[in-house]
Scaffold this motif. Sequence first.
Motif, mmCIF file in Angstrom:
data_model
loop_
_atom_site.group_PDB
_atom_site.id
_atom_site.type_symbol
_atom_site.label_atom_id
_atom_site.label_comp_id
_atom_site.label_asym_id
_atom_site.label_seq_id
_atom_site.Cartn_x
_atom_site.Cartn_y
_atom_site.Cartn_z
ATOM 1 N N PRO A 65 0.809 -1.237 0.000
ATOM 2 C CA PRO A 65 0.000 0.000 0.000
ATOM 3 C C PRO A 65 0.837 1.281 0.000
ATOM 4 N N GLY A 66 1.601 1.477 -1.038
ATOM 5 C CA GLY A 66 2.415 2.682 -1.178
ATOM 6 C C GLY A 66 2.935 2.764 -2.592
ATOM 7 N N ALA A 77 2.040 5.547 3.626
ATOM 8 C CA ALA A 77 1.144 6.453 4.365
ATOM 9 C C ALA A 77 0.497 5.776 5.568
ATOM 10 N N ASN A 78 0.165 4.489 5.447
ATOM 11 C CA ASN A 78 -0.558 3.815 6.536
ATOM 12 C C ASN A 78 0.215 2.661 7.162
ATOM 13 N N ASN A 104 2.099 -1.963 -6.477
ATOM 14 C CA ASN A 104 1.159 -1.206 -5.639
ATOM 15 C C ASN A 104 -0.144 -2.022 -5.483
ATOM 16 N N ASP A 105 -0.730 -2.002 -4.273
ATOM 17 C CA ASP A 105 -1.913 -2.844 -4.003
ATOM 18 C C ASP A 105 -3.123 -2.477 -4.870
ATOM 19 N N GLY A 134 -6.759 2.929 3.513
ATOM 20 C CA GLY A 134 -6.555 4.077 2.622
ATOM 21 C C GLY A 134 -7.446 3.901 1.397
ATOM 22 N N ILE A 135 -7.166 4.699 0.365
ATOM 23 C CA ILE A 135 -7.879 4.493 -0.913
ATOM 24 C C ILE A 135 -6.844 4.165 -1.984
ATOM 25 N N GLY A 136 -6.935 2.952 -2.519
ATOM 26 C CA GLY A 136 -6.052 2.559 -3.604
ATOM 27 C C GLY A 136 -6.688 2.978 -4.922
ATOM 28 N N GLU A 149 -2.250 7.656 -7.325
ATOM 29 C CA GLU A 149 -2.259 7.980 -5.891
ATOM 30 C C GLU A 149 -3.351 9.012 -5.619
ATOM 31 N N HIS A 152 -4.636 10.585 -2.262
ATOM 32 C CA HIS A 152 -3.963 11.714 -1.614
ATOM 33 C C HIS A 152 -4.298 13.058 -2.254
ATOM 34 N N GLU A 161 -8.383 10.366 1.353
ATOM 35 C CA GLU A 161 -8.630 9.050 1.973
ATOM 36 C C GLU A 161 -8.974 9.161 3.458
HETATM 37 C C1 BGC Z 1 -1.294 4.633 -0.544
HETATM 38 C C2 BGC Z 1 -1.524 3.935 -1.849
HETATM 39 C C3 BGC Z 1 -2.349 2.681 -1.616
HETATM 40 C C4 BGC Z 1 -3.632 3.019 -0.870
HETATM 41 C C5 BGC Z 1 -4.471 1.793 -0.542
HETATM 42 C C6 BGC Z 1 -2.626 4.932 0.126
HETATM 43 O O1 BGC Z 1 -2.428 5.570 1.339
HETATM 44 O O2 BGC Z 1 -0.580 5.845 -0.735
HETATM 45 O O3 BGC Z 1 -0.303 3.612 -2.461
HETATM 46 O O4 BGC Z 1 -2.633 2.072 -2.836
HETATM 47 O O5 BGC Z 1 -3.342 3.704 0.331
HETATM 48 O O6 BGC Z 1 -3.791 0.896 0.263
#
Ligand code: BGC
Length: 244
Positions: A65-66, A77-78, A104-105, A134-136, A149, A152, A161
């Motif tokens: 998730p990044g 971020a999370n 990336n997820d 978060g929001i992917g 992204e 954000h 998110e």
């Molecule tokens: C991350 C993304 C990720 C999303 C869902 C966001 O905070 O920056 O890269 O896809 O969360 O996990």
Amino acid sequence: MKALGIDIGGSAVKGAPVDTKTGRLLAERFRIATPEPLSPLQMGRAIAKIAAQFNWQDRIGVGFPGVVIGSTIHTSANLHAKFIGCDGAKLFAKATRCPVALINDGAAAAIAEMRFGAGRGFMGKTLLLTLGTGIGTALAYRGVVVPMEFGHLQHKGESWERFAAASAREREDLSWKEWGKRLSNYIEELEALFWPERIIIGGGVSAKHEKYFEFLESRAKLVPAEFLNQAGIAGAAIWGAEGR
Ligand code: BGC
């Protein structure tokens, strides 16, 4: 062809072997809850545990998730800040002694949905959102998935998110209607900028879409993810099998 798909999330790491020609999970997924953010080393151990659970010694795809560029993690971020700058593929390959590819997820989920799920056969511009901690986000067009992204995008001085992820509904104890209206505002902003023809909503809440879809207004056709919460595992495995 088979690969092990791993989906690293904000509250759990999940994995299962996947038939990458169909996207189907070949066994019930194995889940390790992560109430505290794991360090990269601890995450390596958790992933090794999942691989051991399936006696896995072959290709592995991991959704993180990044921001992932090459196999380097650039944002977290999370999750634990120590991931930033890590070569995630190397780290998890060392922990599992298997070949690992990192993605990336949100992009992983998009690959599964575009190939075998709610976007199957659709060539138009598609926006995929996964709503969790978060929001992917990812865009797809003519079969090509591009990680984004958009979670954000800024709203009231913070990432969208914080307001519209599934975690915001729980954290703020919002009704489905309250949360649905927020999500609708977020989608409205994305639509003004990206004009998708179809929007696929994934993440844990995709299984409950009948509770909030009625509050979403969109120009694009809005559909729940067919893989529900398993798109991340399926897409990561596909990436592991053929992504590098
Ligand atoms: C991350 C993304 C990720 C999303 C869902 C966001 O905070 O920056 O890269 O896809 O969360 O996990």
